[in-house]
Enzyme design. Structure first.
Site, PDB file in Angstrom:
ATOM      1  N   ASP A  10       0.869  -1.171   0.000  1.00  0.00           N
ATOM      2  CA  ASP A  10       0.000   0.000   0.000  1.00  0.00           C
ATOM      3  C   ASP A  10       0.910   1.226   0.000  1.00  0.00           C
ATOM      4  O   ASP A  10       2.100   1.132   0.364  1.00  0.00           O
ATOM      5  CB  ASP A  10      -0.895  -0.038   1.245  1.00  0.00           C
ATOM      6  CG  ASP A  10      -1.666   1.249   1.444  1.00  0.00           C
ATOM      7  OD1 ASP A  10      -2.371   1.665   0.499  1.00  0.00           O
ATOM      8  OD2 ASP A  10      -1.549   1.857   2.523  1.00  0.00           O
ATOM      9  N   GLY A  46      -5.345   2.824  -3.202  1.00  0.00           N
ATOM     10  CA  GLY A  46      -6.617   3.403  -3.599  1.00  0.00           C
ATOM     11  C   GLY A  46      -6.455   4.578  -4.540  1.00  0.00           C
ATOM     12  O   GLY A  46      -7.439   5.073  -5.094  1.00  0.00           O
ATOM     13  N   LYS A 196      -8.327  -4.905  -3.528  1.00  0.00           N
ATOM     14  CA  LYS A 196      -6.898  -5.156  -3.732  1.00  0.00           C
ATOM     15  C   LYS A 196      -6.577  -6.647  -3.747  1.00  0.00           C
ATOM     16  O   LYS A 196      -5.726  -7.103  -4.522  1.00  0.00           O
ATOM     17  CB  LYS A 196      -6.086  -4.450  -2.642  1.00  0.00           C
ATOM     18  CG  LYS A 196      -6.132  -2.936  -2.685  1.00  0.00           C
ATOM     19  CD  LYS A 196      -5.248  -2.352  -1.600  1.00  0.00           C
ATOM     20  CE  LYS A 196      -5.311  -0.832  -1.561  1.00  0.00           C
ATOM     21  NZ  LYS A 196      -4.424  -0.273  -0.514  1.00  0.00           N
ATOM     22  N   ASN A 222      -9.013  -0.598   3.529  1.00  0.00           N
ATOM     23  CA  ASN A 222      -8.996  -1.051   2.134  1.00  0.00           C
ATOM     24  C   ASN A 222      -7.880  -2.061   1.855  1.00  0.00           C
ATOM     25  O   ASN A 222      -7.731  -2.532   0.729  1.00  0.00           O
ATOM     26  CB  ASN A 222      -8.894   0.140   1.176  1.00  0.00           C
ATOM     27  CG  ASN A 222      -7.663   0.989   1.434  1.00  0.00           C
ATOM     28  OD1 ASN A 222      -7.016   0.893   2.469  1.00  0.00           O
ATOM     29  ND2 ASN A 222      -7.339   1.853   0.485  1.00  0.00           N
TER      30      ASN A 222
END
Length: 277
Positions: A10, A46, A196, A222
């Site tokens: 991430d 994201g 993801k 997320n």
């Protein structure tokens, strides 16, 4: 012996520190070792693809991106997957967002060609959003973007209304839209299943890599799916408890270059890794 064959990170709050920077020299050294060993590197965020690749100008064409929370998957400049909402579902979600139950709600619509906002949106917020969306255009109606594939709503609202909004999306749009939060009043509405974890599965299938051979890092809601499904999943020290509970291991914080610390441990074959030289 389980060998790591893919590393997925991430970006905000994980790979980047709070100043939105990372140690480029240290990462480059890690990346060269991963490349030599055939370990795939994936950025799973994201954020918009056009923004993500700007952080890796020298290697963007060598790596893969799980962008827009999994809605758009790019491997070495080639599109592997692009999800989209139906126009009917977009209209239904917009009706919910405009029902007046969420004071000071702001949002943009994200698509393959660009992100979009309806004219009249708060300019100060747009300045912030342009940091995350290198392509952002004003529109008056959805008819102007009929040719684009729209796959995400990026919302911002008071923390007090995040949980009620997410509950309303689940109740009113179950099967059509799924809500995920990365914290700080940010909520993304995505096509159900286009998260993801799904993106990593698609890349794993393409490369012949099993979930048990994937090392992932995350700090937000997320990231839950990819943390839960991957063999070596690390939650950052700065992550909320629910994210830590989803991961198998803990990494130092984003401000301590925690991702790079763990990657170096992996490359050196230190616990919990068992990597042949």
């Amino acid at each position: 012996m389980t060998v790591v064959k893919m590393v997925a990170v991430d970006k905000d709050g994980t790979f980047l520190d709070d100043k939105k920077q990372f140690n480029r020299a240290r990462f480059h050294a890690c990346y060269q070792q991963m490349k030599q060993r055939g370990i795939k590197f994936v950025v799973a965020s994201g954020n918009q693809y056009y923004q993500l690749k700007s952080f890796f100008p020298d290697i963007a064409s060598e790596i893969a991106f799980v962008a827009e929370n999994g809605a758009w998957i790019i491997d070495r400049d080639e599109e592997l997957f692009c999800g989209s909402f139906s126009r009917q579902d977009i209209d239904a979600v917009l009706d919910t967002l405009h029902n007046g139950n969420y004071p000071e709600l702001r949002y943009i619509l994200c698509g393959r060609e660009s992100a979009y906002y309806f004219e009249g949106l708060d300019e100060k917020w747009l300045v912030k959003m342009r940091h995350y969306c290198h392509r952002l255009k004003a529109i008056r109606s959805l008819d102007e973007v009929a040719d684009d594939k729209l796959f995400k709503f990026a919302l911002n609202l008071s923390d007090d209304y995040v949980e009620p909004l997410m509950a309303d999306i689940e109740r009113l749009h179950h099967g059509a839209a799924a809500a995920t939060s990365s914290g700080h009043g940010s909520v993304d509405l995505i096509v159900p299943g286009n998260h993801k974890g799904h993106g990593l599965d698609l890349l794993g299938q393409r490369w012949g890599i099993d979930r048990s051979e994937i090392l992932v890092f995350g700090d937000g809601g997320n990231d839950l799916e990819m943390l839960q499904q991957s063999g070596f999943s690390f939650a950052m020290a700065n992550a909320p408890q629910k994210v830590k509970d989803a991961a198998r291991f803990a990494a130092p914080s984003n401000n301590e270059e925690g991702v790079l610390q763990v990657i170096e441990q992996m490359l050196a074959g230190k616990p919990p890794f068992n990597i042949s030289a």
